[in-house]
Enzyme design. Structure first.
Site, PDB file in Angstrom:
ATOM      1  N   ASP A   1      32.627  42.215  40.300  1.00 47.07           N
ATOM      2  CA  ASP A   1      33.605  41.488  39.488  1.00 47.07           C
ATOM      3  C   ASP A   1      34.023  40.215  40.230  1.00 47.07           C
ATOM      4  OD1 ASP A   1      35.571  40.608  37.754  1.00 47.07           O
ATOM      5  OD2 ASP A   1      37.062  42.093  38.381  1.00 47.07           O
TER       6      ASP A   1
ATOM      7  N   ASN B   1      45.849  45.472  43.349  1.00 49.89           N
ATOM      8  CA  ASN B   1      46.063  46.466  42.305  1.00 49.89           C
ATOM      9  C   ASN B   1      45.037  47.576  42.432  1.00 49.89           C
ATOM     10  OD1 ASN B   1      47.138  47.449  39.659  1.00 49.89           O
ATOM     11  ND2 ASN B   1      44.993  47.101  39.095  1.00 49.89           N
ATOM     12  N   HIS B   2      43.861  47.177  42.936  1.00 54.60           N
ATOM     13  CA  HIS B   2      42.737  48.108  43.035  1.00 54.60           C
ATOM     14  C   HIS B   2      41.837  47.700  44.175  1.00 54.60           C
ATOM     15  CE1 HIS B   2      41.995  44.822  40.123  1.00 54.60           C
ATOM     16  NE2 HIS B   2      40.966  44.621  40.907  1.00 54.60           N
TER      17      HIS B   2
ATOM     18  N   GLN C   1      36.619  49.804  39.933  1.00 48.89           N
ATOM     19  CA  GLN C   1      37.830  49.269  40.566  1.00 48.89           C
ATOM     20  C   GLN C   1      38.987  50.273  40.467  1.00 48.89           C
ATOM     21  OE1 GLN C   1      37.708  45.784  38.055  1.00 48.89           O
ATOM     22  NE2 GLN C   1      37.394  44.425  39.802  1.00 48.89           N
TER      23      GLN C   1
ATOM     24  N   ASP D   1      42.372  52.058  40.782  1.00 56.02           N
ATOM     25  CA  ASP D   1      43.710  51.518  41.065  1.00 56.02           C
ATOM     26  C   ASP D   1      44.293  52.141  42.322  1.00 56.02           C
ATOM     27  OD1 ASP D   1      43.656  50.179  38.510  1.00 56.02           O
ATOM     28  OD2 ASP D   1      45.869  50.227  38.601  1.00 56.02           O
TER      29      ASP D   1
ATOM     30  N   ARG E   1      47.656  33.991  45.866  1.00 60.38           N
ATOM     31  CA  ARG E   1      47.635  34.099  44.414  1.00 60.38           C
ATOM     32  C   ARG E   1      47.512  35.596  44.186  1.00 60.38           C
ATOM     33  NH1 ARG E   1      43.962  36.555  40.640  1.00 60.38           N
ATOM     34  NH2 ARG E   1      44.027  35.462  38.666  1.00 60.38           N
TER      35      ARG E   1
ATOM     36  N   ASP F   1      46.972  38.851  42.400  1.00 57.18           N
ATOM     37  CA  ASP F   1      46.188  39.252  41.234  1.00 57.18           C
ATOM     38  C   ASP F   1      46.911  40.343  40.432  1.00 57.18           C
ATOM     39  OD1 ASP F   1      43.578  39.104  39.882  1.00 57.18           O
ATOM     40  OD2 ASP F   1      43.293  41.149  40.602  1.00 57.18           O
TER      41      ASP F   1
ATOM     42  N   GLU G   1      49.844  36.020  39.209  1.00 53.72           N
ATOM     43  CA  GLU G   1      49.127  36.073  37.947  1.00 53.72           C
ATOM     44  C   GLU G   1      49.813  37.140  37.106  1.00 53.72           C
ATOM     45  OE1 GLU G   1      44.878  37.228  35.880  1.00 53.72           O
ATOM     46  OE2 GLU G   1      45.720  38.405  37.502  1.00 53.72           O
TER      47      GLU G   1
ATOM     48  N   HIS H   1      38.999  30.822  36.061  1.00 52.98           N
ATOM     49  CA  HIS H   1      37.722  31.532  36.211  1.00 52.98           C
ATOM     50  C   HIS H   1      37.568  32.657  35.186  1.00 52.98           C
ATOM     51  CE1 HIS H   1      40.737  33.886  38.151  1.00 52.98           C
ATOM     52  NE2 HIS H   1      39.917  34.910  38.271  1.00 52.98           N
ATOM     53  N   ASP H   2      38.643  32.988  34.483  1.00 54.21           N
ATOM     54  CA  ASP H   2      38.578  34.022  33.455  1.00 54.21           C
ATOM     55  C   ASP H   2      38.399  33.369  32.076  1.00 54.21           C
ATOM     56  OD1 ASP H   2      38.911  36.178  35.234  1.00 54.21           O
ATOM     57  OD2 ASP H   2      41.083  35.888  35.241  1.00 54.21           O
TER      58      ASP H   2
HETATM   59  C1  GLC Z   1      42.417  39.167  37.445  1.00 53.02           C
HETATM   60  C2  GLC Z   1      41.346  38.180  37.798  1.00 53.02           C
HETATM   61  C3  GLC Z   1      40.056  38.593  37.165  1.00 53.02           C
HETATM   62  C4  GLC Z   1      39.685  39.975  37.667  1.00 53.02           C
HETATM   63  C5  GLC Z   1      40.839  40.952  37.445  1.00 53.02           C
HETATM   64  C6  GLC Z   1      40.608  42.220  38.197  1.00 53.02           C
HETATM   65  O1  GLC Z   1      42.697  39.176  36.093  1.00 53.02           O
HETATM   66  O2  GLC Z   1      41.721  36.881  37.407  1.00 53.02           O
HETATM   67  O3  GLC Z   1      39.029  37.692  37.430  1.00 53.02           O
HETATM   68  O4  GLC Z   1      38.555  40.433  36.990  1.00 53.02           O
HETATM   69  O5  GLC Z   1      42.065  40.445  37.879  1.00 53.02           O
HETATM   70  O6  GLC Z   1      40.858  42.030  39.559  1.00 53.02           O
END
Ligand code: GLC
Ligand code: CA
Length: 570
Positions: free
Chosen positions: A61, A103-104, A169, A171, A199, A201, A243, A309-310
Site C-alpha cells: 500500500d 493506525n496499523h 494492515q 490495526d 503527517r 495518517d 489526516e 497521493h490518494d
Molecule cells: C491514508 C493514506 C493512504 C493509505 C491509508 C492507509 O489514508 O493517505 O494512502 O492507504 O491511510 O494507511
C-alpha cells in the site's frame, strides 16, 4: 515571534522517495537521488518536504504498510543516507515532515508475527482480536469495492483480527498503553534525527475505540493531547499535521479548544467544495465550507491541497454535487474510485488548460491555510490510468527528455514513467520548463515567492466578500493593520465584477495588483469595478497610498486632488 510558528506561512511539498530520483540506477528512487534534487526544491521555494512512508515495508500500500518503524527501506538507501538528506535540508532551511502511520502495521511486522503466534505472546494485545467472526465484519471498509471486510481470520492465530484498511494492515490496539508508549518512541526517534514533525495518517481511526464488541466507535481525543505534549517536550517547534477527513463541527476536537492537540489538519471540507466550485463555476458551497471551517485556535492551521497521493475523495458532497464533479473531471468509470472519488492527477482533470491550472493553484495558495503541493503538479504532470487504483497518480517525477524522464538510468523503472500522450516525459519535464520563462514550473516558482510575501493569508482573519455573481470568489484577509484581497473568476466567460473591500472609508481606495500592473481605484462610493478574464485571478494588497504605489500614481493622485481643491475651494 511570528517566525516561530513556521508552518503558518510555509509551502509544503509532498513526495515519495521511491518515485522522485534514482541515483544508483536500480530503477527505484532513493535518498541519495532526492538529496541531489534539494536545490531544485529550494529554488522552487518550498519550505517543508513531506515524505511519504520510506520505512521497510512489503510495499503493498505505497509503504503505508510498515514493517519496521525505526529504519529506512533498503530500496531507498540507509539510515545514513536519510541523515545526509536531513542535513542537506537543514543547510537550505527546508524542514522535513514524515508520515506517522500508526493506525496499523504491515502483517509482516515482527510485532504481528509474534502476536499471531500465541495467545500468550506479549504482543498479542498490540492488535485487535476476536475468537469468532464479529457481526459487523462486513462494514466500515475504507476501500469499498477492493477491500471485502474489516475482520479477517488468521489461521496461525486461530482468531480474527481487525483491519480498518486492507487485510495486510492489521490495526494496532492503540488503547493499549504499551502501544501508546511505542508511538511516542517512534516520534522521538525521528525527531532526534532532525524531522520537524509528522503527517499523522488516518487519525480518526488511530484514536477510535476498536474491538469486536464495539458497536459504534468513539474517538478518544485525549490521546491527541498526549502526542502533542510529548512532541513539544522533545522539540518545541515540531508539529503534527493530521489526516482527518471529518465534519467541520468536529474540527475543534482535533485542534483542541486551546490549541493543545493537532497543530494542523488537512482541510478536506474545503478541498471537495473547491473541486465542486471549479466544476460548476459556483463558489457558494465553497464559501460556506470556508466559513464552516473558520473557527480554530490561533496557533492552529489548515493544510490546503488540491490533489494528493490518494483519490480525490468527494464523499462529503451531496450526490448531485458529486455528479457534477464526476461529469466534469472524471466522467469515465475508470477515472473513479471507491464509489466516492476521482483518481486522476490535477492537470488531466482540468484538461491541461493552463488558465484553469493557474486558477486552481491561485485558489490553493490564497485560501486560508498553508499550501501543500503534490510533486510533479508544478510541471502539470499527468496520470497513467492503466495502473491500478491510486497508483495511476504516483508515476515517477519527470526531470528531462532523457529515457525514463531522467528519473533513472536503469532500463527499467520500478514504477513506469509516463511516456505517452501529451503528458509524457518528452513533453512535460522539469528541464524543458526551466528554460521557458512562461512554463508552469516558473509560474509556480513566482507564485510561491509572492505567497510567502503575503503572510496575511496564513496568519490573518478572513472575510468572504459578497458578490452577486456565484462564479466569483473574493476574499479579504486582515492582519496587523494590513489587508490583502483576492479575486477569482471560476467561469469560462469573462465577468464584470463590482465590489467593495468591506473596509471602512473605502472611497478612492487603491488595490495594488501584486502580480501585474493593473491596479484598481475605488470610485467615490468605494466600489471597484473590474473585468476578469475567463478563469482570471487577481492578488491585491489593499492600499495605503503610501505603500508600494508607483510614484507617478501618487503624483497623479496628489495633483488631481490639488486641482479638485483649487476648483472647489473649501
Ligand atoms: C491514508 C493514506 C493512504 C493509505 C491509508 C492507509 O489514508 O493517505 O494512502 O492507504 O491511510 O494507511
Ligand atoms: Ca535507487
Amino acid at each position: 515571534m511570528i517566525d516561530d510558528l513556521w508552518y503558518k506561512n510555509g509551502i509544503f511539498y509532498c513526495l515519495a522517495v521511491g518515485t522522485y530520483m534514482d541515483a544508483n540506477g536500480d530503477g527505484i528512487g532513493d535518498f541519495v537521488g532526492l538529496t541531489r534534487r534539494l536545490d531544485y526544491l529550494h529554488g522552487l521555494g518550498v519550505t517543508a518536504i513531506w515524505l511519504m512512508p520510506f520505512q521497510p515495508s512489503p510495499q503493498r500500500d505505497g509503504g503505508y504498510d510498515i514493517a519496521d518503524y525505526y529504519g529506512v527501506d533498503p530500496r531507498y538507501g540507509t539510515l545514513g543516507d536519510f541523515v545526509e538528506f536531513a542535513h542537506g535540508c537543514k543547510q537550505r532551511g527546508i524542514r522535513i515532515i514524515i508520515d506517522l502511520v500508526v493506525n496499523h502495521t504491515s502483517d509482516q511486522h515482527p510485532w504481528f508475527l509474534e502476536a499471531r503466534r500465541s495467545k500468550d505472546s506479549p504482543y498479542r494485545d498490540w492488535y485487535v482480536w476476536s475468537d469468532k467472526k464479529p457481526a459487523n465484519a462486513n462494514t466500515g471498509m475504507v476501500f469499498p469495492g477492493v477491500q471485502k471486510s474489516t475482520w479477517t481470520r488468521d489461521k496461525e492465530a486461530g482468531a480474527w483480527y481487525f483491519h480498518r484498511f486492507y487485510d495486510f494492515q492489521p490495526d494496532l490496539n492503540t488503547s493499549n498503553p504499551h502501544v501508546q508508549t511505542e508511538i511516542l518512541k517512534i516520534m522521538g526517534f525521528w525527531i532526534q534525527l532532525g524531522v520537524s514533525g509528522f503527517r499523522m495518517d488516518a487519525v480518526p481511526f488511530v484514536i477510535a475505540t476498536k474491538g469486536a464488541s464495539v458497536k459504534k466507535s468513539v474517538e478518544q481525543y485525549d490521546m491527541l493531547r498526549a502526542f502533542r505534549e510529548f512532541l513539544q517536550w522533545r522539540e518545541g517547534d515540531a508539529i503534527i499535521l493530521a489526516e482527518a477527513n471529518v465534519l467541520p463541527q468536529t474540527d475543534l476536537e482535533y485542534f483542541g479548544d486551546d490549541g493543545d492537540r493537532m497543530h494542523m489538519m488537512f482541510n478536506f471540507q474545503v478541498n471537495q467544495h473547491l473541486f465542486y466550485a471549479l466544476a460548476a463555476s459556483d463558489t457558494r458551497p465553497l464559501a460556506k465550507a470556508l466559513v464552516a471551517t473558520k473557527p480554530r485556535p490561533a496557533s492552529a492551521q489548515w493544510g490546503l491541497f488540491l490533489r494528493n497521493h490518494d483519490e480525490l475523495d468527494l464523499g462529503r458532497l451531496t450526490e448531485a454535487q458529486r455528479d457534477v464533479v464526476f461529469k466534469a473531471f472524471g466522467p469515465d468509470k475508470d477515472m473513479q474510485l471507491y464509489n466516492r472519488g476521482i483518481r486522476r492527477r490535477l492537470a488531466p482533470m482540468l484538461g491541461g488548460d493552463r488558465r484553469r491550472l493557474e486558477l486552481a493553484y491561485s485558489l490553493m495558495f490564497t485560501l486560508p491555510g498553508t499550501p501543500v503541493i503534490r510533486y510533479g503538479d508544478e510541471l502539470g504532470m499527468g496520470d497513467n490510468l492503466a495502473l491500478p487504483e491510486r497508483e495511476c497518480a504516483r508515476t515517477p517525477m519527470q526531470w528531462s527528455a532523457e529515457p525514463h524522464g531522467g528519473f533513472t538510468k536503469s532500463d527499467k523503472a520500478a514504477s513506469p514513467v509516463l511516456d505517452q500522450g501529451p503528458y509524457g516525459y518528452e513533453h512535460v519535464n522539469a528541464a524543458k520548463q526551466r528554460r521557458d520563462p512562461n512554463s508552469m514550473l516558473n509560474w509556480t516558482e513566482r507564485i510561491i515567492r509572492m505567497r510567502k510575501e503575503v503572510p496575511e493569508v496564513g496568519w490573518g482573519d478572513f472575510e468572504v466578500i459578497e458578490t452577486r455573481d456565484p462564479a466569483v470568489l473574493i476574499i479579504r484577509y486582515d492582519w496587523r493593520n494590513n489587508s490583502v484581497l483576492f479575486v477569482h473568476n471560476l467561469d469560462e466567460k469573462p465577468r464584470e465584477i463590482a465590489f467593495a473591500t468591506g473596509l471602512a472609508d473605502d472611497s478612492g481606495r487603491l488595490l495594488i495588483n501584486l502580480l501585474a500592473e493593473d491596479h484598481s481605484r475605488a470610485d467615490k462610493r468605494g466600489r471597484h469595478t473590474l473585468v476578469r478574464e475567463p478563469y482570471g485571478y487577481r492578488w491585491y494588497r489593499v492600499g495605503g497610498l503610501d505603500y508600494l504605489l508607483r510614484r507617478s500614481d501618487v503624483d497623479t493622485e496628489r495633483s488631481a486632488k490639488r486641482t479638485r481643491k483649487a476648483a472647489h475651494p473649501g
